[in-house]
Structure formats: structure tokens, C-alpha cells
Design a protein around this motif. Structure first.
Motif, PDB file in Angstrom:
ATOM      1  N   THR A 110      57.033 152.021   7.543  1.00 33.62           N
ATOM      2  CA  THR A 110      56.617 150.164   7.846  1.00 33.62           C
ATOM      3  C   THR A 110      55.136 150.494   8.247  1.00 33.62           C
ATOM      4  O   THR A 110      54.522 151.641   9.276  1.00 33.62           O
ATOM      5  N   LYS A 111      54.261 149.085   8.221  1.00 36.96           N
ATOM      6  CA  LYS A 111      53.049 149.239   8.495  1.00 36.96           C
ATOM      7  C   LYS A 111      52.917 148.490   9.668  1.00 36.96           C
ATOM      8  O   LYS A 111      53.387 147.413   9.723  1.00 36.96           O
ATOM      9  N   LEU A 112      51.522 148.650  10.246  1.00 38.33           N
ATOM     10  CA  LEU A 112      51.683 147.610  11.971  1.00 38.33           C
ATOM     11  C   LEU A 112      49.953 146.938  11.464  1.00 38.33           C
ATOM     12  O   LEU A 112      49.212 147.770  11.050  1.00 38.33           O
ATOM     13  N   LEU A 113      50.565 145.418  11.867  1.00 39.11           N
ATOM     14  CA  LEU A 113      48.970 144.976  11.358  1.00 39.11           C
ATOM     15  C   LEU A 113      48.632 144.752  13.276  1.00 39.11           C
ATOM     16  O   LEU A 113      50.154 144.235  14.270  1.00 39.11           O
ATOM     17  N   ALA A 114      47.578 144.590  13.841  1.00 35.67           N
ATOM     18  CA  ALA A 114      47.546 144.174  15.134  1.00 35.67           C
ATOM     19  C   ALA A 114      46.584 142.857  14.744  1.00 35.67           C
ATOM     20  O   ALA A 114      45.816 142.386  14.123  1.00 35.67           O
ATOM     21  N   VAL A 115      47.191 141.847  15.445  1.00 36.22           N
ATOM     22  CA  VAL A 115      46.782 140.764  16.228  1.00 36.22           C
ATOM     23  C   VAL A 115      45.042 140.434  16.591  1.00 36.22           C
ATOM     24  O   VAL A 115      45.270 141.115  17.693  1.00 36.22           O
ATOM     25  N   THR A 116      44.423 140.521  16.741  1.00 35.18           N
ATOM     26  CA  THR A 116      43.202 140.300  17.165  1.00 35.18           C
ATOM     27  C   THR A 116      42.900 139.791  18.129  1.00 35.18           C
ATOM     28  O   THR A 116      42.897 139.688  19.328  1.00 35.18           O
ATOM     29  N   VAL A 117      42.841 138.683  18.009  1.00 41.43           N
ATOM     30  CA  VAL A 117      42.650 137.027  18.142  1.00 41.43           C
ATOM     31  C   VAL A 117      43.157 136.435  17.339  1.00 41.43           C
ATOM     32  O   VAL A 117      43.073 136.000  17.016  1.00 41.43           O
ATOM     33  N   LEU A 118      44.087 134.768  18.235  1.00 45.33           N
ATOM     34  CA  LEU A 118      44.771 134.200  18.150  1.00 45.33           C
ATOM     35  C   LEU A 118      43.558 133.190  17.409  1.00 45.33           C
ATOM     36  O   LEU A 118      42.414 132.747  18.153  1.00 45.33           O
ATOM     37  N   THR A 119      44.234 132.512  16.293  1.00 39.49           N
ATOM     38  CA  THR A 119      42.999 132.191  15.768  1.00 39.49           C
ATOM     39  C   THR A 119      43.130 130.376  15.984  1.00 39.49           C
ATOM     40  O   THR A 119      41.675 129.857  15.877  1.00 39.49           O
ATOM     41  N   SER A 120      44.177 130.388  17.220  1.00 39.40           N
ATOM     42  CA  SER A 120      44.072 129.569  17.886  1.00 39.40           C
ATOM     43  C   SER A 120      42.726 128.875  19.068  1.00 39.40           C
ATOM     44  O   SER A 120      42.370 128.059  19.648  1.00 39.40           O
ATOM     45  N   LEU A 121      42.044 130.493  19.098  1.00 31.54           N
ATOM     46  CA  LEU A 121      41.780 130.569  20.281  1.00 31.54           C
ATOM     47  C   LEU A 121      40.207 129.862  20.789  1.00 31.54           C
ATOM     48  O   LEU A 121      39.697 131.020  19.677  1.00 31.54           O
ATOM     49  N   SER A 122      40.247 129.526  20.541  1.00 34.40           N
ATOM     50  CA  SER A 122      38.181 128.780  20.838  1.00 34.40           C
ATOM     51  C   SER A 122      37.579 129.863  21.763  1.00 34.40           C
ATOM     52  O   SER A 122      37.759 130.950  22.899  1.00 34.40           O
ATOM     53  N   ASP A 123      36.049 130.111  21.882  1.00 29.51           N
ATOM     54  CA  ASP A 123      34.928 130.943  23.487  1.00 29.51           C
ATOM     55  C   ASP A 123      35.591 130.170  23.838  1.00 29.51           C
ATOM     56  O   ASP A 123      35.839 131.441  25.352  1.00 29.51           O
ATOM     57  N   ALA A 124      35.769 129.072  24.339  1.00 35.65           N
ATOM     58  CA  ALA A 124      35.792 128.407  25.753  1.00 35.65           C
ATOM     59  C   ALA A 124      37.465 128.897  26.076  1.00 35.65           C
ATOM     60  O   ALA A 124      37.874 128.899  27.458  1.00 35.65           O
ATOM     61  N   ASP A 125      38.877 128.933  25.267  1.00 29.43           N
ATOM     62  CA  ASP A 125      39.520 129.162  25.850  1.00 29.43           C
ATOM     63  C   ASP A 125      39.958 130.992  26.588  1.00 29.43           C
ATOM     64  O   ASP A 125      40.435 130.533  27.140  1.00 29.43           O
ATOM     65  N   LEU A 126      38.944 131.619  25.598  1.00 29.55           N
ATOM     66  CA  LEU A 126      38.817 132.906  26.163  1.00 29.55           C
ATOM     67  C   LEU A 126      38.340 133.081  26.982  1.00 29.55           C
ATOM     68  O   LEU A 126      38.289 134.260  28.171  1.00 29.55           O
ATOM     69  N   THR A 127      37.621 132.244  27.573  1.00 33.90           N
ATOM     70  CA  THR A 127      36.672 132.297  28.874  1.00 33.90           C
ATOM     71  C   THR A 127      37.614 131.542  30.100  1.00 33.90           C
ATOM     72  O   THR A 127      38.403 131.889  31.223  1.00 33.90           O
ATOM     73  N   ASP A 128      38.341 130.883  29.428  1.00 31.08           N
ATOM     74  CA  ASP A 128      39.700 130.719  30.388  1.00 31.08           C
ATOM     75  C   ASP A 128      40.765 131.228  30.750  1.00 31.08           C
ATOM     76  O   ASP A 128      41.418 131.057  31.942  1.00 31.08           O
ATOM     77  N   SER A 136      33.961 136.134  18.171  1.00 30.51           N
ATOM     78  CA  SER A 136      33.773 137.712  17.390  1.00 30.51           C
ATOM     79  C   SER A 136      33.171 138.623  17.698  1.00 30.51           C
ATOM     80  O   SER A 136      33.678 139.516  17.131  1.00 30.51           O
ATOM     81  N   ASP A 137      32.900 138.745  19.200  1.00 28.30           N
ATOM     82  CA  ASP A 137      32.720 139.218  20.024  1.00 28.30           C
ATOM     83  C   ASP A 137      33.635 140.709  20.171  1.00 28.30           C
ATOM     84  O   ASP A 137      34.122 141.575  19.710  1.00 28.30           O
ATOM     85  N   LEU A 138      35.349 139.424  20.662  1.00 29.62           N
ATOM     86  CA  LEU A 138      36.028 140.458  21.406  1.00 29.62           C
ATOM     87  C   LEU A 138      36.944 140.861  19.631  1.00 29.62           C
ATOM     88  O   LEU A 138      37.712 141.621  19.564  1.00 29.62           O
ATOM     89  N   VAL A 139      36.971 140.231  18.244  1.00 30.00           N
ATOM     90  CA  VAL A 139      37.468 140.649  17.325  1.00 30.00           C
ATOM     91  C   VAL A 139      36.734 141.784  17.119  1.00 30.00           C
ATOM     92  O   VAL A 139      37.795 142.922  16.608  1.00 30.00           O
TER      93      VAL A 139
END
Length: 154
Positions: A110-128, A136-139
Motif C-alpha cells: 500500500t502506498k500512502l498519499l498525503a493530502v496537503t490542503v483540501l482544494t475547497s479551502l481558500s486563504d480566508a478559510d485557512l485564516t478562519d 500555497s505556503d501551507l502546501v
């Protein structure tokens, strides 16, 4: 027709019956399928993933595991032992370390894939939600962490 193993079809359909029909329609042309939470959580969803694996197909279980490390370790081991080629987890160090430990204990490929940031999250969402990074910095940060933790991809 030859299949391209890099092509993975998402079975993001409302029922196992619809997903099974899609696999039948694509038989011989597609060899890899992603099964997401909606289908996995349905009665028989995990059994359907195992059915595809038993048919020799590549199975990508898109669980996006996210819990304390010990729980992710146990879940990753269980999913890997059940028959899964690709498994997603959230790209947080504790989560990834637990997943690697569980996958390794299973002794499967089994190979593991890490999800960095959900594509639905904007910069504003991450701040919230309290992150002090842009998407982009969190990715970028999480990709480095994923490599350090030993997952197979992001």
C-alpha cells in the motif's frame, strides 16, 4: 485497447450499484479506481473495494484519514491488510507518522498519499481555522513534512 495505469477513475457515484455498473462499462480499458468516502461509508462499500482488488484492479481508497496518530496507525494497518493500493491521509506529521507505521506493520504494498490542503479551502478559510499560512505556503510546508515522514506521495 491498452490501459494506462496512470489513469485513475474516481467512482464518485451515489451508490455501489452505479459504481459497479461504471466498472463493468470500462472493463478492459481502465485498471485503477478511486473510491471515496461516500461509497466507502455505504453498507458494502469496503467490500466493494475488496471486490475490485480481488479482480486484479488497482484500488485507491480515499479515506483522508485524520485522527490521533495511534488511531490512524490502526486504521492504516486495517485498510492496508484488507487490500488497498493507494490510501490518503491528511498531511499532518502525527497523522502521517501513524499511517506509515500502520502501513509498514501490515507488510503490504500500500502506498500512502498525503493530502496537503483540501482544494475547497481558500486563504480566508485557512485564516478562519487558525492557520498562519496561505494555501500555497501551507502546501509547501506539508510537502516537506510528508517527505520527512516517509509517505509515498502528495
Amino acid at each position: 485497447m491498452l490501459t494506462d495505469p496512470r489513469l485513475i477513475i474516481g467512482l464518485d457515484l451515489p451508490s455501489i450499484e452505479a459504481a459497479r455498473a461504471m466498472v463493468e462499462r470500462l472493463e478492459g480499458t481502465i485498471s485503477a479506481y478511486k473510491i471515496g468516502l461516500t461509497l466507502l461509508a455505504r453498507p458494502g462499500g469496503v467490500a466493494f473495494a475488496h471486490e475490485l482488488k480481488a479482480r486484479g484492479l488497482t484500488v485507491f481508497q480515499d479515506w483522508k484519514l485524520h485522527d490521533i496518530g495511534a488511531q490512524v496507525e490502526g486504521a492504516a494497518r486495517a485498510v492496508a491488510e484488507g487490500g488497498c493500493d493507494l490510501l490518503t491521509v491528511h498531511a499532518e506529521p502525527q497523522v502521517m507518522r501513524g499511517a506509515v507505521k500502520g502501513r509498514d506493520a501490515a507488510g503490504t504494498g500500500t502506498k500512502l498519499l498525503a493530502v496537503t490542503v483540501l482544494t475547497s479551502l481558500s486563504d480566508a478559510d485557512l485564516t478562519d481555522i487558525g492557520y498562519g499560512f496561505t494555501a500555497s505556503d501551507l502546501v509547501e510546508r506539508r510537502v516537506r513534512q510528508a517527505l520527512d515522514c516517509g509517505v509515498d506521495g502528495v
